[in-house]
Scaffold this motif. Sequence first.
Motif, PDB file in Angstrom:
ATOM      1  N   PRO A  92       0.500  -1.162   0.036  1.00 14.95           N
ATOM      2  CA  PRO A  92      -0.682   0.184  -0.121  1.00 14.95           C
ATOM      3  C   PRO A  92       0.671   1.361  -0.388  1.00 14.95           C
ATOM      4  N   LYS A  93       1.659   1.459   1.130  1.00 18.18           N
ATOM      5  CA  LYS A  93       2.914   2.740   0.907  1.00 18.18           C
ATOM      6  C   LYS A  93       3.460   2.328  -0.165  1.00 18.18           C
ATOM      7  N   VAL A  94       3.727   2.026  -1.170  1.00 15.14           N
ATOM      8  CA  VAL A  94       4.984   1.215  -2.601  1.00 15.14           C
ATOM      9  C   VAL A  94       3.784   2.789  -3.106  1.00 15.14           C
ATOM     10  N   ASN A  95       2.337   1.512  -3.910  1.00 16.55           N
ATOM     11  CA  ASN A  95       1.645   2.228  -4.619  1.00 16.55           C
ATOM     12  C   ASN A  95       0.656   3.299  -4.428  1.00 16.55           C
ATOM     13  N   VAL A  96       0.888   4.113  -2.801  1.00 19.73           N
ATOM     14  CA  VAL A  96       0.547   5.341  -2.813  1.00 19.73           C
ATOM     15  C   VAL A  96       1.639   6.146  -3.503  1.00 19.73           C
ATOM     16  N   VAL A  97       2.339   5.992  -3.487  1.00 22.67           N
ATOM     17  CA  VAL A  97       3.632   6.755  -3.493  1.00 22.67           C
ATOM     18  C   VAL A  97       3.770   7.213  -5.169  1.00 22.67           C
ATOM     19  N   MET A  98       3.908   5.092  -5.887  1.00 19.30           N
ATOM     20  CA  MET A  98       3.798   5.376  -7.377  1.00 19.30           C
ATOM     21  C   MET A  98       2.781   6.540  -7.734  1.00 19.30           C
ATOM     22  N   LEU A  99       1.512   6.075  -7.957  1.00 18.27           N
ATOM     23  CA  LEU A  99       0.608   6.864  -8.032  1.00 18.27           C
ATOM     24  C   LEU A  99       0.528   8.339  -7.731  1.00 18.27           C
ATOM     25  N   LEU A 100       1.271   9.090  -6.069  1.00 15.05           N
ATOM     26  CA  LEU A 100       1.844  10.211  -6.403  1.00 15.05           C
ATOM     27  C   LEU A 100       2.395  10.825  -7.459  1.00 15.05           C
ATOM     28  N   ILE A 101       3.577  10.328  -7.644  1.00 18.45           N
ATOM     29  CA  ILE A 101       4.698  10.341  -8.880  1.00 18.45           C
ATOM     30  C   ILE A 101       3.934  11.088 -10.200  1.00 18.45           C
ATOM     31  N   GLY A 102       2.887   9.689 -10.465  1.00 22.44           N
ATOM     32  CA  GLY A 102       2.252   9.321 -11.411  1.00 22.44           C
ATOM     33  C   GLY A 102       1.446  10.902 -11.589  1.00 22.44           C
ATOM     34  N   THR A 103       0.603  11.447 -10.945  1.00 20.46           N
ATOM     35  CA  THR A 103      -0.131  12.340 -10.508  1.00 20.46           C
ATOM     36  C   THR A 103       0.612  13.507 -10.877  1.00 20.46           C
ATOM     37  N   LEU A 104       1.661  13.887 -10.462  1.00 20.76           N
ATOM     38  CA  LEU A 104       2.493  14.633 -10.367  1.00 20.76           C
ATOM     39  C   LEU A 104       2.471  14.764 -11.564  1.00 20.76           C
ATOM     40  N   LEU A 105       3.151  14.149 -11.993  1.00 16.96           N
ATOM     41  CA  LEU A 105       3.799  13.434 -13.714  1.00 16.96           C
ATOM     42  C   LEU A 105       2.912  14.264 -14.381  1.00 16.96           C
ATOM     43  N   SER A 106       1.936  14.390 -14.618  1.00 20.93           N
ATOM     44  CA  SER A 106       0.410  13.939 -15.735  1.00 20.93           C
ATOM     45  C   SER A 106       0.752  15.960 -16.363  1.00 20.93           C
ATOM     46  N   SER A 107       0.854  16.558 -15.427  1.00 20.71           N
ATOM     47  CA  SER A 107       0.876  18.605 -15.406  1.00 20.71           C
ATOM     48  C   SER A 107       1.920  18.467 -16.669  1.00 20.71           C
ATOM     49  N   TRP A 108       2.917  17.754 -16.309  1.00 21.32           N
ATOM     50  CA  TRP A 108       3.997  18.083 -17.363  1.00 21.32           C
ATOM     51  C   TRP A 108       4.106  17.454 -18.449  1.00 21.32           C
ATOM     52  N   VAL A 109       3.447  15.935 -18.628  1.00 21.10           N
ATOM     53  CA  VAL A 109       3.727  15.288 -19.487  1.00 21.10           C
ATOM     54  C   VAL A 109       2.620  15.004 -20.542  1.00 21.10           C
TER      55      VAL A 109
END
Length: 452
Positions: free
Chosen positions: A100-117
Amino acid sequence: MDLGASLPLWSCIPFVGMLLCIAVCPLVKDEWWEKNKQYAVIFWSLLFIIPFCIKYGIYTGAEEVAESIVGDYLTFIVLLFGLFCVAGNICLEGDLVGSPKVNVVMLLIGTLLSSWVGTTGASMVMIRPIIRANSWRNRRTQIVVFFIFLVSNIGGCLTPVGDPPLLMGFMRGVPFFWSFKLFPVFLVNIILLLGVFFLLDTRAYRKDLADGNRPDINPGQSHLRLTGTHNIIFLVMIVGAVILSGVLPLLSLFQNAAGEGLGIHIIGEVTLTYPALIEVAIILAAAFLSFKTTPKQIRLNNHFNWAAIQEVAILFIGIFITMIPALLILKSRGGELGLTQPWQMFWITGALSSFLDNTPTYLVFLTTAGTLGAASGVATTVGVVAPKILMAVSCGAVFMGANTYIGNAPNFMVRSIAEENGVKMPSFFGYMVWSCAFLIPTFLVDMLIFFL
């Protein structure tokens, strides 16, 4: 002629039929649907085109279809294709364990990346790593559903690169960095949805462990390696092409004396503009160079295939064609809806963006907002728009694309990739149960805090 003023509501039946096919056919005739979806697209498209041409003439019908395909679908599908190709050549390898912790981090990274790519770029880069990290688990549906909520939609709200509606706003005078004003809404949604996801995933994770499922390695011994990193250059090329598509039409070099865009004349008032051609050329060049310069083994490691982009290409051309009357009616009569409050703009833009293409929906209500006579606010080419109204239209268009599989193209692509990798995904209506359960309450909080 104002076609929208004379079109009856029943002219939207082919669009409704198209949506029902997408929703129902996979439930009752899955194998048939997989082999024959293109015939359903042809049937519903012709069911709109033929009566429309009979009533308004072949020339008018051809012009409207050409406008939809050349003006909207072409750049839409080329952008998705380019991002799909380039992202498929980037592989996050290693032995990351999906907790769960790893998945939250990966979702957060992807969410932040979305606005730039872009939401599509971030979705294609991140979906395979998160599926691989959780491949040992039986209960994974919630991971992909919340991935669609956050990475494929909500994460794209901070820049015009993130989601096409905001790019259209930029092309109409909204400052490039104005979208940063949406950060408080963005932050509230991330906190709420990631919090709920962590609780759901923790519960599923414990059940997986109780069933005897175990990763092959110790979670504390993960090693990661990113291969195909040179493809970041090609992602930057695509992002640059998207930005150029918003900047070049504003330059006098690409306008005639009347201020209209220069390009290749197709039919009637339909023109394939030179900025659009430049955007397409850059994106296709990036995709070609990405494939030429990336070892095939990286795509094999990514389990790369063409099924997801093929499904989107086929279904969305039918959606774009059959939704023509709905958009014409909305464009003609949208100002008659009596929408003057931010919360009203938020919900109507969002509700329609859940089923219609969110870009023209955004433009309709941005134009409507520009006619409200705001004394101060954001100066656009459609008039001065009050900041709160502009925030509501922007958030509704970007966020609520997550309400259905067809609300945003990456939703479909992520679902297809997940199913290819053995993740059991909900049906069309099943997915809407998830969105009604978790997104709608989140959007109610958005309304209460920001739009009342």
